[in-house]
Design a protein around this motif. Structure first.
Motif, short mmCIF file in Angstrom:
data_model
loop_
_atom_site.label_atom_id
_atom_site.label_comp_id
_atom_site.label_asym_id
_atom_site.label_seq_id
_atom_site.Cartn_x
_atom_site.Cartn_y
_atom_site.Cartn_z
N LEU A 90 35.35 36.47 33.83
CA LEU A 90 36.76 36.06 33.83
C LEU A 90 36.86 34.71 33.13
CD1 LEU A 90 37.78 36.97 37.48
CD2 LEU A 90 37.85 38.40 35.42
N LEU A 91 37.68 34.67 32.09
CA LEU A 91 37.83 33.47 31.27
C LEU A 91 39.09 32.70 31.68
CD1 LEU A 91 37.02 31.77 28.76
CD2 LEU A 91 38.32 33.41 27.39
N LEU A 135 30.63 38.71 41.80
CA LEU A 135 30.82 39.94 41.03
C LEU A 135 31.67 39.69 39.79
CD1 LEU A 135 30.42 43.02 40.83
CD2 LEU A 135 32.43 43.28 42.27
N LEU A 136 32.59 38.75 39.89
CA LEU A 136 33.51 38.41 38.80
C LEU A 136 33.33 36.93 38.45
CD1 LEU A 136 36.69 40.12 40.31
CD2 LEU A 136 35.29 41.01 38.43
N PRO A 137 32.24 36.59 37.74
CA PRO A 137 31.99 35.17 37.43
C PRO A 137 33.10 34.58 36.55
CG PRO A 137 30.07 36.53 36.89
CD PRO A 137 31.18 37.45 37.23
N ILE A 138 33.39 33.32 36.80
CA ILE A 138 34.43 32.60 36.08
C ILE A 138 33.77 31.65 35.07
CG2 ILE A 138 36.28 30.90 36.31
CD1 ILE A 138 36.85 32.18 39.08
N VAL A 149 45.24 31.55 40.75
CA VAL A 149 44.51 32.82 40.66
C VAL A 149 43.04 32.59 41.00
CG1 VAL A 149 43.79 34.66 39.08
CG2 VAL A 149 46.15 33.82 39.03
N GLU A 150 42.46 31.54 40.45
CA GLU A 150 41.06 31.23 40.73
C GLU A 150 40.84 30.98 42.22
OE1 GLU A 150 37.52 28.11 39.43
OE2 GLU A 150 39.37 28.20 38.24
N GLN A 151 41.77 30.28 42.86
CA GLN A 151 41.64 30.00 44.29
C GLN A 151 41.62 31.30 45.10
OE1 GLN A 151 44.68 27.49 45.95
NE2 GLN A 151 43.58 27.26 47.88
N VAL A 152 42.47 32.25 44.75
CA VAL A 152 42.49 33.55 45.43
C VAL A 152 41.14 34.24 45.28
CG1 VAL A 152 43.48 35.88 45.41
CG2 VAL A 152 44.98 33.88 45.28
N LEU A 153 40.61 34.27 44.06
CA LEU A 153 39.33 34.93 43.80
C LEU A 153 38.19 34.26 44.57
CD1 LEU A 153 39.81 35.46 39.97
CD2 LEU A 153 39.92 37.23 41.74
#
Length: 112
Positions: free
Chosen positions: A77-78, A96-99, A84-88
């Protein structure tokens, strides 16, 4: 929700999402997103224009990530927006979904 896909290399694509990844947004991109994940080894998902993410949107991303991982690839995830990042991070899917913060970092991560 709008979605654009562009090739980065022979085995990687950049998927740009724009809008709300809620029930309506997820319904709109679910099939094309799964096609992108199913036909490419690596997927970089540009989240910089995603203003909201709901659990159904997270489900779409997780299914795509698992599809890519089964074939030995990575889904990253870019630049998600802070909310949104806080939710993830809160729900614990960033393993599983690296930022990543920029495309150069993403390219380095998929090549390592």
């Amino acid at each position: 929700m709008d979605m654009q896909v562009s090739a980065i290399s022979w085995d990687a694509v950049r998927v740009v999402l724009d809008g709300r990844l809620d029930i309506a947004g997820s319904a709109k991109i679910d099939i094309p997103f799964n096609v992108a994940a199913g036909t490419n080894r690596h997927v970089i998902v540009d989240m910089s224009a995603v203003t909201f993410i709901a659990s159904i949107g997270i489900r779409t991303l997780v299914i795509g990530a698992k599809t890519v991982q089964r074939r030995g690839g990575k889904l990253l995830l870019l630049s998600p927006q802070p909310d949104v990042e806080q939710v993830l991070e809160t729900i614990g899917v960033t393993d599983l979904l690296p930022i990543v913060r920029d495309e150069a970092e993403a390219i380095t991560a998929i090549r390592s």
